[in-house]
Scaffold this motif. Structure first.
Motif, short mmCIF file in Angstrom:
data_model
loop_
_atom_site.label_atom_id
_atom_site.label_comp_id
_atom_site.label_asym_id
_atom_site.label_seq_id
_atom_site.Cartn_x
_atom_site.Cartn_y
_atom_site.Cartn_z
N GLU A 119 21.34 113.90 -11.06
CA GLU A 119 22.31 113.13 -10.57
C GLU A 119 21.71 112.05 -9.63
O GLU A 119 22.20 110.92 -9.39
N ASP A 120 20.72 112.50 -8.77
CA ASP A 120 20.16 111.85 -7.81
C ASP A 120 19.46 110.14 -8.32
O ASP A 120 19.57 109.42 -7.90
N THR A 123 22.18 108.03 -9.65
CA THR A 123 22.53 107.21 -8.52
C THR A 123 21.81 106.12 -8.20
O THR A 123 22.10 105.08 -7.96
N ARG A 124 20.36 106.53 -8.21
CA ARG A 124 19.48 105.53 -7.90
C ARG A 124 19.55 104.23 -8.81
O ARG A 124 19.31 103.21 -8.67
N LYS A 126 21.83 103.48 -10.91
CA LYS A 126 23.06 102.65 -10.87
C LYS A 126 22.83 101.46 -9.61
O LYS A 126 23.29 100.31 -9.69
N ARG A 127 22.32 102.05 -8.60
CA ARG A 127 22.16 101.13 -7.47
C ARG A 127 21.35 100.23 -7.77
O ARG A 127 21.45 98.81 -7.36
#
Length: 323
Positions: A119-120, A123-124, A126-127
């Motif tokens: 998940e980390d 998230t990265r 997506k950023r």
């Protein structure tokens, strides 16, 4: 003592080190960075199996972007080539606590961080995808593509006067492999607009031929036009280093303290976030330093002028456009 990382090779050597690496991202405009350097120098005398480094954030901007450095000072701890912890901002106590903790774990052979979760990475990704409205993941840099497909794509985007950001997937294998799964697209380059995957070179060419891409792609605005729009964005417009609650230089901090006294509303622009604006506005206004204060699109001046106006009881009327 801290060791200066001057280039990509120095950075890679740091990552390859078996020791705990404490890396201070700094800039000369932020006085707090000197304090952090002193803290790390003192810590280096106390902790074992730990080495202190420093990176000039603006000089090595690609490394800073990779680690999402948005303000200085920022300290990141690395072990085994991975970032295991970080402290953003001037917090000497927290830095000391984390360095000693990870150094102790490293000395005892304990893991310095839990396994990274998928998940980390998502998230990265997506950023990164949303870092710019138009974002290209490519091999190499725009001025030095590392494959023919990336070179052709850059040529197409530049020919359309596109406003876009890029990420060199050769610098980060985790992003390189992860994005292929995330997007379900096996090759590079990959073009995203507004966070949505457009596709690779073949799709881009098809959309150019049909005229569809031209209606979607954001284009560059003439810098002078953009600067005029920015200085007129609010009745009081301040161009500064950092944010009002987190100034990144002493002059900007002093100005924010003065503005707080006036109780007047204003908008700001962080010139550290945009090098084109930072350099262009100095020429546009014929004013070589920051911060810069504008009232109704007209330059008032920098900190010294604001101080003089305050001493003469003319500051508030000037900022209100009444003087």
């Amino acid at each position: 003592m801290t060791v200066r990382i001057e280039n990509e090779q120095d950075y890679k050597q740091m990552l390859a080190s078996a020791e705990l690496a404490v890396v201070h991202f700094w800039a000369d405009f932020a006085a707090e960075c000197k304090n952090i350097t002193e803290v790390l120098n003192e810590l280096s005398k106390e902790v074992k199996n730990t080495k202190m480094y420093e990176i000039e954030a603006e000089k090595l901007s690609e490394i800073s972007m990779k680690h999402e450095i948005v303000a200085v000072p920022t300290v990141i701890l690395f072990k085994g080539g991975k970032a295991v912890d970080r402290v953003d901002g001037m917090n000497a106590a927290e830095i000391t606590k984390k360095v000693k903790l990870h150094s102790s774990q490293a000395s005892n052979g304990l893991p310095t961080s839990p396994p990274q979760k998928k998940e980390d990475l998502d998230t990265r990704l997506k950023r990164l995808i949303n870092a710019h409205k138009c974002m290209l993941f490519m091999k190499g840099k725009p001025d030095e593509p590392k494959c023919g497909f990336s070179k052709q794509t850059i040529g197409i985007l530049n020919g359309m006067n596109a406003e876009y950001g890029t990420f060199d997937i050769l610098t980060d294998d985790e992003v390189r492999q992860g994005l292929k799964k995330f997007s379900n697209w096996p090759t590079y380059p990959q073009l995203y607009i507004s966070g949505e995957l457009i596709g690779g070179l073949d799709i881009i060419k098809e959309m150019v031929e049909s005229g569809d891409l031209q209606t979607m792609i954001p284009t560059k605005v003439d810098l002078e036009t953009r600067l005029k729009e920015l200085i007129n964005a609010a009745p009081i417009m301040i161009f500064m280093k950092g944010e009002p609650k987190g100034p990144q230089c002493g002059f900007s901090r002093q100005l924010m303290e003065i503005m707080e006294e006036t109780k007047l509303e204003f908008k700001h622009f962080d010139i550290l976030s945009d090098e084109d604006v930072r350099q262009g506005l100095k020429k546009f206004s014929n004013w070589p330093t920051y911060p810069q204060v504008y009232v109704k699109g007209e330059l008032v001046g920098g900190l010294d002028i604001i101080k003089e106006l305050r001493e003469g009881n003319e500051l508030v009327p000037t900022l209100k456009g009444e003087a």
